[in-house]
Design an enzyme around this catalytic site. Structure first.
Site, PDB file in Angstrom:
ATOM      1  N   LYS A 154      34.971  40.572  40.584  1.00 53.75           N
ATOM      2  CA  LYS A 154      34.336  39.384  40.019  1.00 53.75           C
ATOM      3  C   LYS A 154      33.192  38.873  40.879  1.00 53.75           C
ATOM      4  O   LYS A 154      33.027  39.281  42.039  1.00 53.75           O
ATOM      5  CB  LYS A 154      35.383  38.290  39.787  1.00 53.75           C
ATOM      6  CG  LYS A 154      36.283  38.630  38.593  1.00 53.75           C
ATOM      7  CD  LYS A 154      37.190  37.483  38.202  1.00 53.75           C
ATOM      8  CE  LYS A 154      37.945  37.827  36.936  1.00 53.75           C
ATOM      9  NZ  LYS A 154      38.929  36.767  36.569  1.00 53.75           N
TER      10      LYS A 154
ATOM     11  N   ARG B  56      45.740  41.408  39.104  1.00 49.41           N
ATOM     12  CA  ARG B  56      45.137  42.087  37.941  1.00 49.41           C
ATOM     13  C   ARG B  56      43.877  42.783  38.444  1.00 49.41           C
ATOM     14  O   ARG B  56      42.937  42.111  38.883  1.00 49.41           O
ATOM     15  CB  ARG B  56      44.806  41.048  36.882  1.00 49.41           C
ATOM     16  CG  ARG B  56      44.191  41.613  35.629  1.00 49.41           C
ATOM     17  CD  ARG B  56      43.959  40.538  34.593  1.00 49.41           C
ATOM     18  NE  ARG B  56      43.290  41.059  33.400  1.00 49.41           N
ATOM     19  CZ  ARG B  56      41.971  41.271  33.332  1.00 49.41           C
ATOM     20  NH1 ARG B  56      41.180  40.983  34.371  1.00 49.41           N
ATOM     21  NH2 ARG B  56      41.438  41.743  32.224  1.00 49.41           N
TER      22      ARG B  56
HETATM   23  N1  LIG Z   1      45.232  36.457  33.284  1.00 49.22           N
HETATM   24  C1  LIG Z   1      43.943  36.794  33.465  1.00 49.22           C
HETATM   25  N2  LIG Z   1      43.282  37.460  32.491  1.00 49.22           N
HETATM   26  C2  LIG Z   1      41.993  37.764  32.713  1.00 49.22           C
HETATM   27  N3  LIG Z   1      41.121  38.395  31.907  1.00 49.22           N
HETATM   28  C3  LIG Z   1      39.948  38.449  32.584  1.00 49.22           C
HETATM   29  S1  LIG Z   1      38.497  39.104  31.906  1.00 49.22           S
HETATM   30  C4  LIG Z   1      37.407  38.974  33.294  1.00 49.22           C
HETATM   31  C5  LIG Z   1      37.471  40.176  34.178  1.00 49.22           C
HETATM   32  O1  LIG Z   1      36.582  40.259  35.061  1.00 49.22           O
HETATM   33  O2  LIG Z   1      38.373  41.001  34.015  1.00 49.22           O
HETATM   34  C6  LIG Z   1      36.063  38.788  32.774  1.00 49.22           C
HETATM   35  C7  LIG Z   1      35.512  37.522  32.873  1.00 49.22           C
HETATM   36  C8  LIG Z   1      34.241  37.297  32.381  1.00 49.22           C
HETATM   37  C9  LIG Z   1      33.560  38.341  31.775  1.00 49.22           C
HETATM   38  C10 LIG Z   1      34.143  39.619  31.671  1.00 49.22           C
HETATM   39  C11 LIG Z   1      35.405  39.847  32.173  1.00 49.22           C
HETATM   40  N4  LIG Z   1      40.047  37.889  33.811  1.00 49.22           N
HETATM   41  C12 LIG Z   1      41.330  37.441  33.888  1.00 49.22           C
HETATM   42  C13 LIG Z   1      42.040  36.745  34.916  1.00 49.22           C
HETATM   43  O3  LIG Z   1      41.511  36.405  35.997  1.00 49.22           O
HETATM   44  N5  LIG Z   1      43.350  36.446  34.641  1.00 49.22           N
END
Ligand SMILES: Nc1nc2[nH]c(S[C@@H](C(=O)O)c3ccccc3)nc2c(=O)[nH]1
Length: 277
Positions: free
Chosen positions: A223, A257
């Protein structure tokens, strides 16, 4: 608590922290954006993660990229359901990353062991969709919506406000008849937070776990909170993500995750050996 009830599985939380592998089944995550290749890809990627030691697999059909429009439920179902049917025979807990009650309902019928809702089951019908099942539930904090959440995140006290949000959601779910043993909580790194907000939350994961008395799931992998600190693009964030995963676990997270399963599993084993009392 030592167990997280997740459908067919009771996840043991007192051993090595659990690794949740990310499996995007969104077209923008395949080279050709095709659905068929997507399914083949999903299956081979899942098998690879299992060989790498993953504990559960998080299947997501909607890219929550900031500024991204929401995907219609039917489209999301067409992406997620084939993957679920293909993966459920692999014998690993499957989580489905969705906000839509229609997707939750079908996913549970298709054997999903957890619903991972970045919107904390706030959509109308979301609680009703999961109440009559025993699937695990990940309740995540987000400020605003993926469309606008990163425009100007503001808090008086981000840790306090995230804890109070999660407490209210959990209390509502328990009052609706959902068993606490099914619930884990997640501060939602990157979902309506500045870099500083994200690191304040990371440093205070122990307080979140303490005050809510629930298992914490942390998702920092690759991230921008990692990228901002090391000044590297998303494909060069492995070392930073491993450090983030270990920091999460050191602060009490029980599930991480991640994209890079094999590396995270190894890092957690060494961390465990170095800290086991
Ligand atoms: N529970 C839980 N579910 C999640 N789903 C995601 S999507 C995220 C990514 O980078 O994977 C993401 C954020 C923004 C854009 C694309 C992808 N992040 C989480 C988290 O931090 N916790």
């Amino acid at each position: 608590r030592e167990i997280l009830k997740c459908g067919r599985f009771d996840l043991k939380l007192d051993g090595l922290p659990l690794v949740m592998g990310i499996l995007n089944v969104t077209p923008d995550s395949f080279s050709d954006g095709g659905r068929y290749q997507g399914l083949e890809f999903a299956l081979s990627r899942a098998e690879e993660m299992i060989a790498d030691g993953v504990d559960m697999i998080d299947v997501g059909g909607e890219s929550t990229r900031p500024g991204s429009p929401s995907v219609p439920a039917l489209e999301e179902l067409q992406r997620v359901m084939p993957a679920l049917y293909a993966l459920r025979e692999l014998g690993k807990p499957l989580s489905v990353d969705t906000c839509k009650p229609e997707v939750m309902r079908e996913a549970i019928l298709a054997g999903a062991d957890m619903i991972n809702d970045i919107n904390a089951f706030r959509a109308p019908g979301a609680l009703e969709a999961v109440i009559d099942s025993d699937c695990g539930l990940c309740v995540m904090h987000m400020q605003g919506t993926p469309q606008h959440m990163q425009e100007q995140p503001v808090y008086q006290d981000v840790v306090r406000e995230v804890i109070e949000f999660l407490r209210e959601r959990v209390d509502t779910m328990v009052a609706a008849g959902i068993e606490r043993a099914r619930i884990c909580v997640d501060p939602g790194f990157g979902f309506g937070k500045t870099i500083e907000h994200n690191y304040a939350l990371l440093r205070h994961l122990g307080q979140i776990r303490q005050e809510l008395a629930l298992p914490v799931l942390a998702g920092l992998s690759r991230k921008s909170m990692i990228g901002a600190v090391i000044g590297k693009p998303v494909e060069q964030r492995l070392a930073g993500s491993l450090a983030g995963a270990l920091a999460s676990v050191a602060h009490g997270a029980r599930i991480v995750r991640v994209h890079d399963v094999a590396e995270t599993v190894d890092a957690l084993k060494v961390w465990r050996a170095a800290t086991a009392d």
